[in-house]
Motif scaffolding. Structure first.
Motif, PDB file in Angstrom:
ATOM      1  N   ARG A  59       0.844  -1.195   0.000  1.00 41.72           N
ATOM      2  CA  ARG A  59       0.000   0.000   0.000  1.00 41.72           C
ATOM      3  C   ARG A  59       0.879   1.245   0.000  1.00 41.72           C
ATOM      4  O   ARG A  59       2.020   1.221   0.479  1.00 41.72           O
ATOM      5  N   PHE A  60       0.311   2.333  -0.528  1.00 38.69           N
ATOM      6  CA  PHE A  60       1.044   3.601  -0.634  1.00 38.69           C
ATOM      7  C   PHE A  60       0.110   4.732  -0.228  1.00 38.69           C
ATOM      8  O   PHE A  60      -1.084   4.748  -0.590  1.00 38.69           O
ATOM      9  N   GLN A  61       0.652   5.705   0.524  1.00 40.79           N
ATOM     10  CA  GLN A  61      -0.124   6.896   0.865  1.00 40.79           C
ATOM     11  C   GLN A  61       0.814   8.066   1.073  1.00 40.79           C
ATOM     12  O   GLN A  61       1.868   7.938   1.702  1.00 40.79           O
ATOM     13  N   THR A  62       0.455   9.196   0.514  1.00 41.29           N
ATOM     14  CA  THR A  62       1.168  10.440   0.804  1.00 41.29           C
ATOM     15  C   THR A  62       0.213  11.614   0.684  1.00 41.29           C
ATOM     16  O   THR A  62      -0.688  11.615  -0.159  1.00 41.29           O
ATOM     17  N   LEU A  70       7.830   9.715  -5.795  1.00 40.91           N
ATOM     18  CA  LEU A  70       7.690   8.675  -4.775  1.00 40.91           C
ATOM     19  C   LEU A  70       6.707   7.599  -5.220  1.00 40.91           C
ATOM     20  O   LEU A  70       6.947   6.396  -5.011  1.00 40.91           O
ATOM     21  N   PHE A  71       5.622   8.026  -5.837  1.00 37.85           N
ATOM     22  CA  PHE A  71       4.595   7.098  -6.318  1.00 37.85           C
ATOM     23  C   PHE A  71       5.164   6.170  -7.390  1.00 37.85           C
ATOM     24  O   PHE A  71       4.953   4.951  -7.355  1.00 37.85           O
ATOM     25  N   LEU A  72       5.928   6.733  -8.314  1.00 40.15           N
ATOM     26  CA  LEU A  72       6.505   5.934  -9.397  1.00 40.15           C
ATOM     27  C   LEU A  72       7.560   4.960  -8.870  1.00 40.15           C
ATOM     28  O   LEU A  72       7.657   3.822  -9.340  1.00 40.15           O
ATOM     29  N   GLN A  73       8.346   5.388  -7.896  1.00 43.45           N
ATOM     30  CA  GLN A  73       9.319   4.479  -7.287  1.00 43.45           C
ATOM     31  C   GLN A  73       8.613   3.304  -6.631  1.00 43.45           C
ATOM     32  O   GLN A  73       9.075   2.162  -6.707  1.00 43.45           O
ATOM     33  N   TRP A  74       7.489   3.592  -6.001  1.00 37.46           N
ATOM     34  CA  TRP A  74       6.716   2.540  -5.330  1.00 37.46           C
ATOM     35  C   TRP A  74       6.080   1.600  -6.339  1.00 37.46           C
ATOM     36  O   TRP A  74       6.049   0.376  -6.127  1.00 37.46           O
TER      37      TRP A  74
END
Length: 223
Positions: free
Chosen positions: A43-46, A83-87
């Motif tokens: 999961r990802f959140q920022t 950051l999203f693309l790295q994730w």
């Protein structure tokens, strides 16, 4: 290996239509192919610092729960995308959201900030897929909460928070996966989207959790 990114965005809530809403939160769930269908792996959140209107409105906090302090300490949109693309990683991926608005906001803000659009690829509207699977016309879309209810699922978490909305959408994605064909596309080929977002008091469906209805109630009836 194919990767499925089910994402959701939250935006600043603006009463005046001449201003463009800023993306202030990105939430996403990553799934990969499993033996019995897609399985969640991360999961990802920022939060995202707003670019145009740096002070968010009281309506924004009331609607999303996101505070000024949270966005003040957040990365810029450009850094948040990095950051999203790295994730997301380097595997072939599909970007899936509930409805067309999130795609349009991503495209608009990337265009406005001169960011390339090639990463915005294989974008799929899960709300449209689900609506059609229920036998409804595309003009009569089903809201996320109503869709969960019809699938026998309770909403998990808080509504209008990006990660919670993405996680609930991912649950529906897994349910319908065998019945849909994901599209291949690239946003760099799309026409320029209109930059204004209109919140209406007209109900697109009878979902009590329709965000447009809640936004209209925040503003009250114009005189």
């Amino acid at each position: 290996m194919r990767t499925y990114i089910v994402y959701d965005l939250e935006f600043t809530v603006l009463r005046k239509q001449q201003y463009s809403a800023d993306i202030i939160e990105i939430g996403a769930v990553k799934l990969i192919d499993g033996e019995q269908g897609p399985i969640e792996v991360d999961r990802f959140q920022t939060y995202v610092k707003p670019e145009r209107n740096k002070v968010i409105t009281a309506h924004t906090t009331e609607f999303t729960g996101i505070t000024q302090e949270q966005v003040d300490s957040a990365p810029s949109f450009r850094d948040a995308i990095e950051l999203f693309l790295q994730w997301i990683g380097n595997d072939t991926y599909y970007l899936c959201s509930w409805g067309p608005d999130d795609k349009q906001h991503f495209v608009r803000q990337c265009r406005d900030m001169k960011l390339e659009l090639k990463w915005l690829r294989n974008m799929n509207d899960l709300q449209l897929f689900y609506t059609k699977l229920q036998g409804n016309d595309a003009s009569r879309r089903i809201g996320l909460s109503k869709a969960l209810e019809s699938a026998g699922l309770a909403f998990d978490g808080s509504q209008h928070r990006a990660l919670d909305d993405a996680a609930n959408t991912a649950r529906l994605f897994v349910r319908m996966f065998d019945q849909i064909t994901l599209e291949l596309n690239n946003a760099s080929d799309d026409p320029l989207y209109e930059t204004k977002l209109v919140y209406s008091s007209v109900e697109e469906d009878d979902d009590d959790n329709n965000p447009f209805r809640h936004l209209a109630s925040l503003f009250g009836n114009p005189k």
